[in-house]
Enzyme design. Structure first.
Site, PDB file in Angstrom:
ATOM      1  N   LYS A   1       0.855  -1.176   0.000  1.00  0.00           N
ATOM      2  CA  LYS A   1       0.000   0.000   0.000  1.00  0.00           C
ATOM      3  C   LYS A   1       0.895   1.232   0.000  1.00  0.00           C
ATOM      4  O   LYS A   1       1.817   1.336   0.815  1.00  0.00           O
ATOM      5  CB  LYS A   1      -0.909   0.000   1.229  1.00  0.00           C
ATOM      6  CG  LYS A   1      -1.842   1.198   1.323  1.00  0.00           C
ATOM      7  CD  LYS A   1      -2.832   1.014   2.469  1.00  0.00           C
ATOM      8  CE  LYS A   1      -3.790   2.191   2.592  1.00  0.00           C
ATOM      9  NZ  LYS A   1      -4.849   1.955   3.579  1.00  0.00           N
TER      10      LYS A   1
ATOM     11  N   ASP B   1      -3.238   4.927  -2.042  1.00  0.00           N
ATOM     12  CA  ASP B   1      -4.210   5.522  -1.110  1.00  0.00           C
ATOM     13  C   ASP B   1      -4.058   7.037  -1.147  1.00  0.00           C
ATOM     14  O   ASP B   1      -3.081   7.593  -0.663  1.00  0.00           O
ATOM     15  CB  ASP B   1      -3.965   5.008   0.312  1.00  0.00           C
ATOM     16  CG  ASP B   1      -4.999   5.529   1.302  1.00  0.00           C
ATOM     17  OD1 ASP B   1      -5.962   6.197   0.868  1.00  0.00           O
ATOM     18  OD2 ASP B   1      -4.849   5.271   2.510  1.00  0.00           O
TER      19      ASP B   1
ATOM     20  N   GLU C   1      -7.315   4.099  -3.540  1.00  0.00           N
ATOM     21  CA  GLU C   1      -8.337   4.427  -2.542  1.00  0.00           C
ATOM     22  C   GLU C   1      -8.692   5.906  -2.611  1.00  0.00           C
ATOM     23  O   GLU C   1      -7.800   6.758  -2.617  1.00  0.00           O
ATOM     24  CB  GLU C   1      -7.826   4.124  -1.127  1.00  0.00           C
ATOM     25  CG  GLU C   1      -7.654   2.668  -0.800  1.00  0.00           C
ATOM     26  CD  GLU C   1      -7.103   2.489   0.605  1.00  0.00           C
ATOM     27  OE1 GLU C   1      -7.492   3.262   1.512  1.00  0.00           O
ATOM     28  OE2 GLU C   1      -6.273   1.589   0.804  1.00  0.00           O
TER      29      GLU C   1
ATOM     30  N   ASP D   1     -12.862   4.296   1.288  1.00  0.00           N
ATOM     31  CA  ASP D   1     -12.348   4.214   2.656  1.00  0.00           C
ATOM     32  C   ASP D   1     -13.042   5.275   3.495  1.00  0.00           C
ATOM     33  O   ASP D   1     -13.993   4.998   4.217  1.00  0.00           O
ATOM     34  CB  ASP D   1     -10.834   4.402   2.653  1.00  0.00           C
ATOM     35  CG  ASP D   1     -10.200   4.280   4.038  1.00  0.00           C
ATOM     36  OD1 ASP D   1     -10.948   4.276   5.035  1.00  0.00           O
ATOM     37  OD2 ASP D   1      -8.975   4.191   4.130  1.00  0.00           O
TER      38      ASP D   1
ATOM     39  N   LYS E   1     -12.239   0.129   8.167  1.00  0.00           N
ATOM     40  CA  LYS E   1     -11.602   0.409   9.453  1.00  0.00           C
ATOM     41  C   LYS E   1     -12.659   0.218  10.544  1.00  0.00           C
ATOM     42  O   LYS E   1     -13.470   1.109  10.800  1.00  0.00           O
ATOM     43  CB  LYS E   1     -11.051   1.833   9.475  1.00  0.00           C
ATOM     44  CG  LYS E   1      -9.879   2.070   8.533  1.00  0.00           C
ATOM     45  CD  LYS E   1      -9.412   3.517   8.615  1.00  0.00           C
ATOM     46  CE  LYS E   1      -8.066   3.714   7.929  1.00  0.00           C
ATOM     47  NZ  LYS E   1      -8.121   3.422   6.486  1.00  0.00           N
TER      48      LYS E   1
END
Length: 364
Positions: free
Chosen positions: A160, A190, A216, A239, A261
């Protein structure tokens, strides 16, 4: 199963390396440890959970933006009021309060506490693999980053990479540097909603698309994500969008994954429902860290094995921590409960188990 004791502790863990929270950086992580004990036919079971909203301030004393909606102080105050009501009650009361809590981190913590007390995580072999996190260090030499990339095992197939953090030129240099060292890797980018639509398209147009799994939250305005996909053809993941209390899963063109999360979303049941819905449309679901302590990461690894057994979770954040908490990840120091600040404690007087309120609890 009666809750015979409930103890609440507070912790503050310094970081050896600054961790990114969106475009911001933090130098410590604070949270709460909730410990509970139940009595089962004269035997006792004791477990702990990490409750740590991703809130507070960054290294510049600016409030963290875009993550937890509640503060640590709000959650602590709520627990101080709640625990006296829970002590002596059946453990299912944990779920009742979790389902009605306005604070996602508290809802998650209470529902996870219930699951651990029920032994639902006991027989699960936790997911040991994780997706390494790569980002521009702002407080360390760039050689540290190069060393981390070079040290990646050949069993690592995805990493990532934080983007929308520096100039496009520097981030392209980072990405091509990773692939020069390890051309076999697939990258999960991300952006933390850090690009305008135009910037996201400009950035993605310079990337080797075959090496990118997805990006993301590419756009500051999530409504632009589909337009980004139509322009570039790069799949995207959600996200931060999931943190919206009004969020309901809706399939979108180009959507390939949800990065989940748990500390930001609520109860374990809610997570499971979201995952079931997304997977029914072929959307991948990846459990991800909210920068929890080693205790929290340990539990997330178990949850990932249960809820997303075919996906490697994104839990590579412990290397920045100076100490472990209750569960050792191999660091020199692992804090015990005795080393934490005790906020409040409640213990049931077992001589009063014949009390009518306890009897009612046992009948439930």
């Amino acid at each position: 199963m009666i809750l015979t004791s409930l103890n609440l502790y507070q912790y503050r863990l310094p970081l050896d390396v600054l961790l990114p929270v969106g475009k911001q950086r933090i130098d410590h992580r604070a949270g709460l440890v909730l410990q509970a004990c139940i009595s089962i036919e004269g035997e006792y079971r004791q477990v702990e959970v990490d409750i740590a909203p991703l809130a507070g301030v960054d290294i510049n004393q600016q409030a963290l933006a875009g993550f937890s909606r509640e503060s640590l102080a709000q959650v602590q105050h709520s627990l101080v009021e709640l625990l006296p009501q829970l002590c002596g009650q059946h453990i299912d009361r944990l779920l009742e309060y979790a389902n009605t809590s306005a604070y996602p981190s508290l809802a998650f913590g209470l529902s996870l506490l219930h699951a651990k007390l029920m032994g639902k995580l006991d027989a699960i072999r936790q997911q040991s693999a994780t997706v390494p996190l790569i980002y521009h260090p702002t407080d360390a030499n760039i050689d540290l980053l190069d060393s981390k990339i070079a040290a990646l095992g050949m069993d690592v197939h995805s990493v990532k990479v934080k983007v929308a953090q520096a100039s496009i030129k520097d981030e392209l240099k980072l990405i091509y540097g990773i692939l020069r060292t390890r051309p076999d890797l697939k990258l999960r980018l991300d952006a933390n909603q850090g690009f305008t639509l135009e910037q996201a398209i400009e950035f993605a147009a310079c990337l080797p698309l075959d090496s990118i799994e997805y990006i993301e939250e590419p756009c500051h305005n999530p409504k632009n994500n589909m337009e980004f996909y139509q322009a570039i053809g790069m799949p995207y993941a959600l996200d931060e969008s999931l943190n919206d209390p009004e969020y309901q899963f809706e399939m979108q063109k180009g959507l390939t994954a949800l990065v989940i999360k748990p500390m930001l979303l609520g109860t374990v049941e809610r997570l499971a429902d979201l995952i079931d819905m997304a997977q029914s449309y072929g959307v991948r679901c990846i459990i991800s860290s909210s920068l929890e302590s080693s205790l929290g990461i340990h539990d997330l690894a178990h949850l990932a094995t249960i809820l997303t057994p075919d996906e490697i979770p994104g839990l590579d954040t412990l290397s920045a921590f100076s100490q472990d908490l209750l569960i050792s990840s191999g660091k020199k120091h692992c804090l015990t409960l005795a080393q934490l600040e005790l906020i409040t404690q409640h213990t049931l007087d077992l001589t009063l188990q014949s009390d009518s309120s306890i009897a009612k609890g046992e009948e439930r």
